[in-house]
Scaffold this motif. Sequence first.
Motif: not given
Length: 298
Positions: A186-193, A197-211, A292-295
Amino acid sequence: MNQRSQTQAIMFADVSGSSALYKRVGNEEAKATIDDAVQFMTALTIVHEGTLVKTIGDEIMARFDLVNQACEAAIAIQQRSIKEPRLKDLGIRIGIAYGDVLITPNDVFGDRVNDAACVAHIARANQIVITQSVVDAMDNALRRDCQMFDRINIKGETEKTLIYRLEWEHSGKDNRATMVMPIHDVTRFVDKFQLELVVNGRTISLLPEQTPFHIGRDPHKAQLLIETELASREHCHIEFRRGKYVLVDHSTNGTYVYVDEQEPIYLRREELPLQGRGFIGLGQTATASTPWALHFKV
């Protein structure tokens, strides 16, 4: 009763907007148009080795031994429908599910039938919507034409599941045959979907199933804890819907969304699809460097 259990792909296909057609052109012409559509949908089902289970007004229900047969039939139906002048303002919507069903001489029963009917109703005109079970069982060449579409509670299920849209406009057997992928890749979905999120230097990567992904000050409910008094305890959440990540605000002070150096979009008990890249102020206006600005980046 003569019945048997079997694994099948179930397809529902119906003419979208048929009720409006009757009002617009009258009974005789509308019925002739619908009859023609049902006729070619039935014929293309049979050509692709499917079995017509029944017709229901402007809709057909069919079953196939193989997922690929159902998907190829659905693609052929859509490609034919856009060539029909009388269907140009209508379109066909199709839903497909796959799994164990109970087959009788005149009908098919089971959860997968309900799943196929559910995603057919979700589909819009000229769309093919399929369940995760269909994606898991289809050939590699077809899978490249699948796009994650939404996360839904299919009727009777307590947990949300991914559904997909099968893109058919550019589909062609020769073109798809050149694409080879491992069945669980399913890696072909990752880049597109993937939503980053980045906040205070912390990076969070979300996929649809994690929402849905919850954001706020309450450590018991928020997956992203925001330590600022202007944010609400349950400030907002992000969900995946209709192929997009959607920010939904629940807060007292509202949420400010900044995109492409434009004026911020203010949300209060409202929602907004997140597109491209930008940043979010939770309960206050913000700049890119505000604590706490959420990029975000989609």
